[in-house]
Write a protein that holds these residues in place. Structure first.
Motif: not given
Length: 277
Positions: A253-256, A273, A275
């Motif tokens: 997991p990562a921010e956004g 990355t 979303t």
């Protein structure tokens, strides 16, 4: 570099293809995954790269096995070219059996000079539309560069321990897998299957794992790990991955959103990355 390629910016071409169950199922089987996709099934993410082949006659090929320079893409004189990364936005799924239009446009051509010599970056936008409208918007970053000095790239060290990432899988990128992916994408670049060429002409220590194959593995792990449809997928190659050494596919997991990467022997090869919808 003195050449001016600004005239190529804005050039477009339109291609047509039909999402083929046999190609998609063949890649799934090559990766050891369940196949059996049928007409009307959703196409797995990034399997559009198995389509829209650019098949040239022998006279239309360069010495590296790629289509000869010129035509739609600018005739950059630098000898090495590779797919460095890209950005994708998924608007809606494409379906097996669906007829798809791909509109490609050259967005930019940028020349740079640095420690590694002259470089030319070409960004191409692809807009893929199925029978119900726009499905995928993709930007591909291509890089052209000079000769690689012998010994500049090292073979990965002996395989280390499995990474501790919360999401992970592993693949052995052997010569059979590289051959199959080259065939399914009609990618004639000899660095993926011709070991003497890869070592003697392009100074690689081994056969090179396709960047798009790594991106496909990353997108697949993202879908399985996140349990939601992807909205965007951005990826960038950092260093080549080579045949014959275990390739770990990792995510967290990562921010956004979430971060994913491939690695060999503890070093990251491609990063991405994502979303979700």
């Amino acid at each position: 570099m003195s050449e001016d390629f600004s005239a190529w910016i804005g050039r477009s071409e339109e291609l047509f293809d039909r999402i083929d169950a046999a190609r998609c199922n063949a890649l799934l089987s090559a990766l050891g995954q369940p196949s059996g996709l049928a007409e009307g099934s959703e196409m797995p993410l990034l399997h559009h790269w198995l389509h829209f082949w650019n098949v040239q006659p022998p006279a239309g090929l360069g010495p590296d096995g790629h289509p000869a320079k010129g035509g739609f893409l600018p005739p950059v004189p630098l000898p090495r070219r590779m797919w460095a990364g890209g950005r994708l936005r998924f608007e809606k799924p494409l379906l097996i059996g669906e007829r798809v239009t791909k509109l490609s446009t050259i967005k930019s051509v940028t020349a740079k000079s640095g420690k590694s010599g002259d470089l030319v970056f070409v960004t191409v936008e692809h807009r893929l539309s199925g029978e119900s409208g726009l499905a995928i918007v993709e930007e591909q970053d291509l890089v052209y560069k000079g000769e690689t000095p012998p010994g500049a790239l090292k073979t990965p060290a002996a395989e280390g321990p499995v990474p501790s990432a919360p999401w992970q899988a592993s693949v052995m990128p052997d010569t059979v897998l590289l051959f199959r992916y080259s065939a399914l994408t009609m990618n004639g670049h000899r660095i993926h299957y011709d070991l003497p060429y890869a070592m003697d002409e392009e100074a690689y220590p081994a056969l090179v794992v396709h960047g798009p194959l790594q991106a496909t593995l990353l997108a697949d792990l993202a879908v399985k790990s996140l349990g939601k449809p992807l909205a965007t997928f951005d990826f960038r190659g950092q260093v080549p991955a080579f045949a014959g050494t275990r390739l770990d596919v990792c995510g967290e997991p990562a921010e956004g959103g979430a971060a994913f990467w491939t690695e060999q022997s503890g070093g990251k090869n491609m990063v991405a990355t994502v979303t979700t919808v």
